[in-house]
Design a protein around this motif. Structure first.
Motif, PDB file in Angstrom:
ATOM      1  N   ALA A 147      48.075  35.947  36.072  1.00 58.05           N
ATOM      2  CA  ALA A 147      46.721  35.599  36.513  1.00 58.05           C
ATOM      3  C   ALA A 147      46.696  34.851  37.840  1.00 58.05           C
ATOM      4  CB  ALA A 147      46.033  34.744  35.448  1.00 58.05           C
ATOM      5  N   LEU A 148      47.853  34.574  38.412  1.00 57.78           N
ATOM      6  CA  LEU A 148      47.892  33.764  39.633  1.00 57.78           C
ATOM      7  C   LEU A 148      47.478  34.535  40.887  1.00 57.78           C
ATOM      8  CD1 LEU A 148      51.156  31.694  39.014  1.00 57.78           C
ATOM      9  CD2 LEU A 148      48.784  30.892  38.886  1.00 57.78           C
ATOM     10  N   THR A 149      47.547  35.864  40.853  1.00 60.25           N
ATOM     11  CA  THR A 149      47.095  36.669  41.996  1.00 60.25           C
ATOM     12  C   THR A 149      46.330  37.886  41.485  1.00 60.25           C
ATOM     13  OG1 THR A 149      48.911  38.271  42.201  1.00 60.25           O
ATOM     14  CG2 THR A 149      49.281  36.068  43.146  1.00 60.25           C
ATOM     15  N   PRO A 150      45.507  38.478  42.336  1.00 56.58           N
ATOM     16  CA  PRO A 150      44.778  39.693  41.935  1.00 56.58           C
ATOM     17  C   PRO A 150      45.689  40.886  41.668  1.00 56.58           C
ATOM     18  CG  PRO A 150      43.793  38.711  43.894  1.00 56.58           C
ATOM     19  CD  PRO A 150      45.089  38.002  43.666  1.00 56.58           C
ATOM     20  N   LEU A 151      46.951  40.802  42.093  1.00 55.20           N
ATOM     21  CA  LEU A 151      47.903  41.891  41.844  1.00 55.20           C
ATOM     22  C   LEU A 151      48.387  41.909  40.407  1.00 55.20           C
ATOM     23  CD1 LEU A 151      50.297  41.646  44.946  1.00 55.20           C
ATOM     24  CD2 LEU A 151      48.389  43.228  44.622  1.00 55.20           C
ATOM     25  N   GLY A 152      48.359  40.743  39.740  1.00 50.83           N
ATOM     26  CA  GLY A 152      49.073  40.579  38.482  1.00 50.83           C
ATOM     27  C   GLY A 152      48.559  41.379  37.318  1.00 50.83           C
ATOM     28  N   GLU A 153      47.257  41.368  37.116  1.00 44.37           N
ATOM     29  CA  GLU A 153      46.680  42.051  35.954  1.00 44.37           C
ATOM     30  C   GLU A 153      45.199  42.293  36.200  1.00 44.37           C
ATOM     31  OE1 GLU A 153      46.783  39.705  32.417  1.00 44.37           O
ATOM     32  OE2 GLU A 153      46.412  37.828  33.465  1.00 44.37           O
ATOM     33  N   PRO A 154      44.578  43.200  35.446  1.00 43.92           N
ATOM     34  CA  PRO A 154      43.150  43.478  35.648  1.00 43.92           C
ATOM     35  C   PRO A 154      42.262  42.242  35.534  1.00 43.92           C
ATOM     36  CG  PRO A 154      44.137  45.223  34.357  1.00 43.92           C
ATOM     37  CD  PRO A 154      45.199  44.170  34.509  1.00 43.92           C
ATOM     38  N   LEU A 155      42.583  41.308  34.632  1.00 44.25           N
ATOM     39  CA  LEU A 155      41.764  40.096  34.496  1.00 44.25           C
ATOM     40  C   LEU A 155      41.671  39.354  35.819  1.00 44.25           C
ATOM     41  CD1 LEU A 155      41.679  37.430  31.734  1.00 44.25           C
ATOM     42  CD2 LEU A 155      42.207  36.723  34.046  1.00 44.25           C
ATOM     43  N   SER A 156      42.803  39.139  36.477  1.00 45.47           N
ATOM     44  CA  SER A 156      42.786  38.385  37.734  1.00 45.47           C
ATOM     45  C   SER A 156      42.114  39.180  38.855  1.00 45.47           C
ATOM     46  CB  SER A 156      44.209  37.988  38.136  1.00 45.47           C
ATOM     47  OG  SER A 156      45.069  39.101  38.168  1.00 45.47           O
ATOM     48  N   THR A 157      42.274  40.502  38.834  1.00 47.29           N
ATOM     49  CA  THR A 157      41.594  41.348  39.817  1.00 47.29           C
ATOM     50  C   THR A 157      40.085  41.218  39.684  1.00 47.29           C
ATOM     51  OG1 THR A 157      43.410  42.943  39.654  1.00 47.29           O
ATOM     52  CG2 THR A 157      41.394  43.701  40.713  1.00 47.29           C
ATOM     53  N   ILE A 158      39.609  41.333  38.459  1.00 54.76           N
ATOM     54  CA  ILE A 158      38.167  41.269  38.196  1.00 54.76           C
ATOM     55  C   ILE A 158      37.614  39.872  38.494  1.00 54.76           C
ATOM     56  CG2 ILE A 158      36.467  41.274  36.313  1.00 54.76           C
ATOM     57  CD1 ILE A 158      37.221  44.029  37.375  1.00 54.76           C
ATOM     58  N   ALA A 159      38.340  38.826  38.070  1.00 53.28           N
ATOM     59  CA  ALA A 159      37.868  37.458  38.300  1.00 53.28           C
ATOM     60  C   ALA A 159      37.737  37.173  39.799  1.00 53.28           C
ATOM     61  CB  ALA A 159      38.824  36.455  37.658  1.00 53.28           C
ATOM     62  N   THR A 160      38.738  37.554  40.577  1.00 48.48           N
ATOM     63  CA  THR A 160      38.707  37.324  42.022  1.00 48.48           C
ATOM     64  C   THR A 160      37.558  38.087  42.674  1.00 48.48           C
ATOM     65  OG1 THR A 160      41.116  37.043  42.042  1.00 48.48           O
ATOM     66  CG2 THR A 160      40.043  37.455  44.147  1.00 48.48           C
ATOM     67  N   SER A 161      37.378  39.331  42.234  1.00 47.05           N
ATOM     68  CA  SER A 161      36.323  40.165  42.800  1.00 47.05           C
ATOM     69  C   SER A 161      34.934  39.638  42.445  1.00 47.05           C
ATOM     70  CB  SER A 161      36.473  41.603  42.311  1.00 47.05           C
ATOM     71  OG  SER A 161      35.387  42.399  42.723  1.00 47.05           O
TER      72      SER A 161
END
Length: 338
Positions: A147-161
Motif C-alpha cells: 500500500a506504500l505506492t500506487p504500483l503495489g496493489e489495486p487498493l493503493s492505486t485507487i486510493a491515490t487516484s
C-alpha cells in the motif's frame, strides 16, 4: 438513486462471496457493476471515462514487467534461496523473507511478491505448521507493504487516484504505521515459528508461467482497477451522505469486513477526497490489516492459498487471531497519533 446504489453495493459485496461464477470472473462482474453505479448516480462523463482508462496503466505495466522478470529469474531465485537457507539460521531467514517481501511489494506488486513467496516456500520444504505460519505472516506483511505506492496493489492505486494525490502520498501518510508493522511481522515470525527442515509441508506444482498467462494477468489487473474507478465515482453520492461524517474509529472497526471481502473494492466504495486525513488513515489501516485475516480479503492470500492448497479453515486458524491482535495494537497506536 440511493436505493439503486445500495442494491449495487450489496451485489458487489456479497455475490463474489456466495456465487463461485462471479468470484471466478470478478473483474468482468465489477466492471459491469461499476458502469451500473455511475449510470445510476448520474456521474458518468467523458472526463471520468478518460480517468478510468488512465488510472490502471501504471500498475498494469508494473505487473507485466514484474511478471516477466519473475519468469526469467525464477530459477536463479530458487537456487539463491536454497543456498542462503543453508548458511543462515532458519528463523532469521524466514523473518527476512517476511520483511523483505513486505517492503518490496510496493515496487514489484503484491501479486508478484505472493508468487515469489510461493516459490520460496516450495524450495524450503519445511513442516506444514511452520510453512502455514510463514505464509500467513508474509501475506499480512505484503498486504501492508504494497500500500506504500500506487504500483503495489489495486487498493493503493485507487486510493491515490480518488484522493488526487501524488505517487508518494501513501508512503508519507502511512509509512510510519506500515514499515514498523512489516518489520514486526517478520520479528514475530522468527519468535513463533519452529521450523523442521525436510518436513511434509506445502508444495506448489512446479510450473512456469507462459507469456500469455503473464499478459492475461496484467490485462485482468487493468480491467479490475478500471472497474474500481467506476465503482468509486458511482458510490461517491452514497459516501457523502452516510460515510464521510462517521467517526474515524468507527470506520476502522467497520472495515474488518475486509477479512471476507476484497479490500480494494471496499476502498473504492468508501474513500472520498472530502474525507479528512485522519479518516483516510483509519479507513485504509482498517482495510489493510484485516485484509490478511481470511483468504478472500487480499490478492496475496488468494494467490498463495490457491498455489499451496491452503484451506480456508487452515488460514482462519492463524489469520483471525493474528489479525485481531494486529487490529487492537494498531487501534492503540491510532488513539495516540490521530
Amino acid at each position: 438513486m440511493v436505493i439503486g446504489l445500495v442494491i449495487i453495493l450489496a451485489l458487489v459485496l456479497f455475490l463474489p462471496f456466495f456465487v463461485k461464477k462471479v468470484e471466478h470472473n470478478l473483474e468482468i462482474f465489477l466492471f459491469v457493476m461499476g458502469i451500473a453505479a455511475v449510470l445510476v448516480s448520474g456521474v458518468f462523463s467523458g472526463e471520468l471515462l478518460i480517468h478510468a482508462l488512465k488510472d490502471p496503466i501504471t500498475i498494469t505495466i508494473a505487473v507485466f514487467v514484474a511478471g516477466l522478470l519473475f519468469k526469467w529469474l525464477a530459477d536463479p531465485l530458487e537456487k539463491s534461496v536454497a543456498a542462503m537457507s543453508r548458511i543462515m539460521p532458519m528463523r532469521v531467514f524466514l523473518a527476512l523473507i517476511v520483511i523483505v517481501l513486505g517492503l518490496i511489494s510496493s515496487v514489484i506488486t503484491a501479486m508478484i511478491a505472493a508468487l515469489v513467496l510461493v516459490a520460496i516456500v516450495s524450495v524450503l520444504k519445511l513442516d506444514r505448521k511452520s510453512e502455514l505460519l510463514v505464509v500467513v505472516m508474509a501475506c499480512f506483511s505484503i498486504g501492508l507493504g504494497a500500500a506504500l505506492t500506487p504500483l503495489g496493489e489495486p487498493l493503493s492505486t485507487i486510493a491515490t487516484s480518488k484522493l488526487n494525490e501524488n505517487f508518494f502520498f501513501l508512503l508519507e501518510l502511512l509509512g510510519i504505521y506500515i514499515i514498523p508493522g512489516v518489520v514486526l511481522f517478520g520479528v514475530f515470525t522468527a519468535i513463533l515459528v519452529k521450523p523442521e527442515v525436510n518436513g511434509s509441508g506445502l508444495t506448489a506444482e512446479k510450473t512456469t508461467e507462459s507469456y500469455k498467462e503473464i499478459a492475461i494477468r496484467a490485462l485482468k489487473v487493468y480491467l479490475f482497477v478500471m472497474a474500481l474507478t467506476f465503482l468509486g465515482s458511482g458510490f461517491e453520492p452514497l459516501i457523502n451522505l452516510y460515510i464521510i461524517d462517521l467517526h474515524p474509529y468507527l470506520l476502522y472497526w467497520i472495515n474488518m469486513i475486509s477479512a471476507v471481502l476484497d479490500n480494494a473494492t471496499l476502498a473504492a466504495a468508501e474513500i472520498s477526497p472530502e474525507m479528512s486525513l485522519a479518516t483516510v488513515k483509519a479507513v485504509l489501516l482498517g482495510l489493510l490489516i484485516s485484509g490478511g485475516m481470511l483468504i478472500p480479503g487480499n490478492i496475496p492470500n488468494i494467490i498463495s492459498a490457491g498455489k499451496l492448497n491452503i484451506t480456508s479453515k487452515e488460514w482462519a486458524r492463524l489469520g483471525v487471531p493474528i489479525g485481531l491482535v494486529a487490529m487492537v495494537v494498531y487501534f492503540a497506536v491510532i488513539l495516540v497519533t490521530l
